[in-house]
Design an enzyme around this catalytic site. Structure first.
Site, short mmCIF file in Angstrom:
data_model
loop_
_atom_site.label_atom_id
_atom_site.label_comp_id
_atom_site.label_asym_id
_atom_site.label_seq_id
_atom_site.Cartn_x
_atom_site.Cartn_y
_atom_site.Cartn_z
N SER A 58 0.77 -1.15 0.04
CA SER A 58 0.03 0.02 -0.08
C SER A 58 0.76 1.32 -0.14
O SER A 58 1.61 1.52 -0.81
CB SER A 58 -1.02 -0.05 1.34
OG SER A 58 -1.97 0.88 1.09
N ASP A 82 -9.61 -4.06 -5.69
CA ASP A 82 -9.15 -2.98 -5.27
C ASP A 82 -9.27 -1.70 -5.95
O ASP A 82 -9.13 -1.74 -7.05
CB ASP A 82 -7.56 -3.11 -4.80
CG ASP A 82 -6.73 -2.25 -4.17
OD1 ASP A 82 -7.38 -1.27 -3.69
OD2 ASP A 82 -5.77 -2.31 -3.91
N HIS A 94 -7.97 -4.74 -1.41
CA HIS A 94 -6.82 -4.12 -0.86
C HIS A 94 -6.42 -4.76 0.74
O HIS A 94 -7.17 -4.83 1.34
CB HIS A 94 -7.00 -2.41 -0.98
CG HIS A 94 -5.99 -1.78 -0.37
ND1 HIS A 94 -4.88 -1.22 -1.30
CD2 HIS A 94 -5.42 -1.19 0.67
CE1 HIS A 94 -3.96 -0.56 -0.89
NE2 HIS A 94 -4.53 -0.36 0.42
#
Length: 309
Positions: A153, A251, A281
């Site tokens: 991320s 995501d 995600h």
């Protein structure tokens, strides 16, 4: 493929976001409360907290040695958390799995976070630790071969930024970069990529939350037009190390990660883009206990050309 049923069950039971402004202190405390006790974590040969003495200051790091050996390759890991969450503890299990599956010694970086530390403190810490690792190879028992960087991320954002910084400074020791569902464009226009609409809600991370969750970082001085903040905006990607970019089908950030992979390939960089079906995600951090998603660590090892010792 629909969202994996085990992930869907967790997403259905997520609490509603709190009203009012986000509270970093409370949110961090809630994350830390979910960390497994030490006795329940994957055992390794050794896990040690040390301070990396760098030009950016003393940066806390956690060093994971998977096996007893004279030397190992190195992987420097940057945790995710929208630039204000995450810690050595919340991502300890990720670092342990990386060490165990790749056979590399993992150095996890406790970089400075927003809002307490203004941009570019976090990036500076991450880059400084990579340099520190290379320059202290003897004390780390580095075998002088692999020096990879990896992150999930926002940690993936830092991977892309650090790889570019290293190339710009003529530091060519980084051998691989691994980006798990990276955030690469902090523009926040919901129409900039189709996945932001396709996966806007119902999959854990929601498009409407991207702006408030990243606001601490942006408000600290991170300009979304700056390629160190939004690496996909970098005009010249030539000369960067080979990349593995892992994305998740459901995501909102999926398409920017995959586009970045395409841009790297066009720039002559060896890049592999791997989309995980049924995932959302954060699956490396939250759902790697599901066998088909734990496979991401095996794929990482194959990309690195390593195996457990």
């Amino acid at each position: 493929m629909t969202l994996h049923p085990k992930i869907a069950e967790v997403v259905r039971n997520l609490p509603a976001p709190p009203d009012g402004p986000l509270d970093p202190v409370a949110m961090r405390a809630a994350e830390e409360a979910e960390v497994a006790p030490l006795e329940d974590r994957l055992p390794l040969h050794s896990v040690e907290d040390v301070a990396a003495s760098t030009p950016a200051g003393e940066v806390p790091v956690r060093v994971y040695t998977p096996t007893e050996a004279d030397s190992h390759g190195l992987l420097v890991y940057f945790h995710g958390g929208a630039f204000f969450l995450g810690s050595l503890n919340t991502h300890d299990h990720v670092a342990r799995s990386l060490a165990n599956e790749t056979g590399l010694k993992v150095v996890s970086v406790d970089y400075r976070r927003a809002p307490e530390s203004a941009y570019p403190a976090g990036i500076q810490d991450c880059y400084a630790v990579v340099r520190w690792a290379a320059e202290n190879g003897e004390s780390l028992a580095w075998d002088g071969t692999t020096l990879a960087i990896a992150g999930d991320s926002s940690g993936g954002t830092f991977v892309a930024a650090v790889a570019a910084m290293a190339h710009g400074y003529g530091f060519d020791r980084i051998t691989h970069q691994i980006l798990y569902y990276p955030s690469l464009d902090l523009d926040f226009d919901p129409d900039r990529y189709p996945s932001l609409r396709e996966n806007a809600e119902g999959y854990g991370l929601e498009t409407d939350t991207l702006k408030p969750f990243n606001a601490f970082y942006i408000d600290s001085g991170a300009d979304p037009a700056d390629p160190l903040v939004s690496p996909i905006k970098r005009a010249n990607l030539t000369g960067l190390p080979p990349a593995l970019i892992v994305t998740a089908e459901h995501d909102p950030l999926r398409d920017e990660g995959e586009l970045y992979g395409q841009k790297l390939k066009k720039a002559g960089v060896a890049a592999t883009v791997s989309r995980y079906a049924g995932a959302g995600h954060g699956f490396v951090q939250h759902f790697s206990w599901i066998p088909e998603y734990h496979q991401v660590f095996t794929e990482t090892a194959a990309f690195l050309g390593t195996e457990p010792g």
